[in-house]
Design a protein around this motif. Sequence first.
Motif, PDB file in Angstrom:
ATOM      1  N   VAL A 111       5.760   4.072  -5.540  1.00  0.00           N
ATOM      2  CA  VAL A 111       5.423   3.995  -6.959  1.00  0.00           C
ATOM      3  C   VAL A 111       5.994   2.752  -7.630  1.00  0.00           C
ATOM      4  CG1 VAL A 111       5.649   5.130  -9.206  1.00  0.00           C
ATOM      5  CG2 VAL A 111       5.051   6.463  -7.197  1.00  0.00           C
ATOM      6  N   SER A 112       7.255   2.487  -7.446  1.00  0.00           N
ATOM      7  CA  SER A 112       7.871   1.318  -8.079  1.00  0.00           C
ATOM      8  C   SER A 112       7.202   0.024  -7.622  1.00  0.00           C
ATOM      9  CB  SER A 112       9.360   1.284  -7.761  1.00  0.00           C
ATOM     10  OG  SER A 112       9.965   0.156  -8.335  1.00  0.00           O
ATOM     11  N   ASP A 113       6.998  -0.125  -6.316  1.00  0.00           N
ATOM     12  CA  ASP A 113       6.334  -1.321  -5.789  1.00  0.00           C
ATOM     13  C   ASP A 113       4.893  -1.411  -6.281  1.00  0.00           C
ATOM     14  OD1 ASP A 113       8.550  -2.220  -4.411  1.00  0.00           O
ATOM     15  OD2 ASP A 113       7.933  -1.331  -2.501  1.00  0.00           O
ATOM     16  N   MET A 114       4.217  -0.284  -6.340  1.00  0.00           N
ATOM     17  CA  MET A 114       2.830  -0.267  -6.790  1.00  0.00           C
ATOM     18  C   MET A 114       2.721  -0.733  -8.238  1.00  0.00           C
ATOM     19  SD  MET A 114       0.231   2.970  -7.175  1.00  0.00           S
ATOM     20  CE  MET A 114       1.350   3.740  -8.341  1.00  0.00           C
ATOM     21  N   LYS A 118       0.830  -1.194   0.000  1.00  0.00           N
ATOM     22  CA  LYS A 118       0.000   0.000   0.000  1.00  0.00           C
ATOM     23  C   LYS A 118       0.870   1.252   0.000  1.00  0.00           C
ATOM     24  CE  LYS A 118      -0.517   0.544   4.995  1.00  0.00           C
ATOM     25  NZ  LYS A 118      -1.469   0.667   6.100  1.00  0.00           N
ATOM     26  N   CYS A 119       0.238   2.351  -0.308  1.00  0.00           N
ATOM     27  CA  CYS A 119       0.864   3.661  -0.154  1.00  0.00           C
ATOM     28  C   CYS A 119       0.674   4.020   1.315  1.00  0.00           C
ATOM     29  CB  CYS A 119       0.177   4.683  -1.057  1.00  0.00           C
ATOM     30  SG  CYS A 119       0.658   6.380  -0.701  1.00  0.00           S
ATOM     31  N   HIS A 120       1.765   4.075   2.049  1.00  0.00           N
ATOM     32  CA  HIS A 120       1.667   4.333   3.485  1.00  0.00           C
ATOM     33  C   HIS A 120       1.289   5.776   3.793  1.00  0.00           C
ATOM     34  CE1 HIS A 120       2.935   0.396   4.898  1.00  0.00           C
ATOM     35  NE2 HIS A 120       3.741   0.380   3.851  1.00  0.00           N
ATOM     36  N   CYS A 121       1.671   6.695   2.937  1.00  0.00           N
ATOM     37  CA  CYS A 121       1.329   8.104   3.168  1.00  0.00           C
ATOM     38  C   CYS A 121      -0.187   8.318   3.116  1.00  0.00           C
ATOM     39  CB  CYS A 121       2.005   8.996   2.138  1.00  0.00           C
ATOM     40  SG  CYS A 121       3.814   8.988   2.232  1.00  0.00           S
ATOM     41  N   ALA A 122      -0.832   7.691   2.134  1.00  0.00           N
ATOM     42  CA  ALA A 122      -2.274   7.873   1.937  1.00  0.00           C
ATOM     43  C   ALA A 122      -3.103   6.721   2.491  1.00  0.00           C
ATOM     44  CB  ALA A 122      -2.577   8.036   0.454  1.00  0.00           C
ATOM     45  N   TYR A 147      -4.385   0.863  -0.362  1.00  0.00           N
ATOM     46  CA  TYR A 147      -3.835  -0.426  -0.779  1.00  0.00           C
ATOM     47  C   TYR A 147      -3.751  -0.504  -2.300  1.00  0.00           C
ATOM     48  CZ  TYR A 147      -3.990  -2.255   3.923  1.00  0.00           C
ATOM     49  OH  TYR A 147      -3.755  -2.456   5.254  1.00  0.00           O
ATOM     50  N   PHE A 148      -2.696  -1.144  -2.784  1.00  0.00           N
ATOM     51  CA  PHE A 148      -2.502  -1.305  -4.220  1.00  0.00           C
ATOM     52  C   PHE A 148      -3.669  -2.045  -4.855  1.00  0.00           C
ATOM     53  CE2 PHE A 148       2.368  -1.427  -3.387  1.00  0.00           C
ATOM     54  CZ  PHE A 148       2.376  -0.063  -3.156  1.00  0.00           C
ATOM     55  N   GLN A 149      -4.280  -2.958  -4.115  1.00  0.00           N
ATOM     56  CA  GLN A 149      -5.429  -3.712  -4.631  1.00  0.00           C
ATOM     57  C   GLN A 149      -6.579  -2.771  -4.967  1.00  0.00           C
ATOM     58  OE1 GLN A 149      -5.445  -6.964  -5.450  1.00  0.00           O
ATOM     59  NE2 GLN A 149      -7.488  -6.663  -6.277  1.00  0.00           N
TER      60      GLN A 149
END
Length: 64
Positions: A42-45, A3-7, A10-12
């Motif tokens: 971004v890269s992981d997402m 997931k984006c921890h800042c926001a 979750y990527f899902q």
Amino acid sequence: MIKCHCAEVYFQEILEKVKETNRPVLEVAKELGAADTCTACVSDMLQYIQHEYEGLTLAGNSTY
């Protein structure tokens, strides 16, 4: 990373919205508030989404 921890998005959730709307990944992510603050996710997402949705083209997202 899943997931984006800042926001706290979750990527899902991003993937589901991309499939539903057929819009670019980063456009959807930013609409949901993700991948815009520190951009560390971004890269992981992109890798997560490409792995989960084999047919997805990440066109327009090559700057990361």
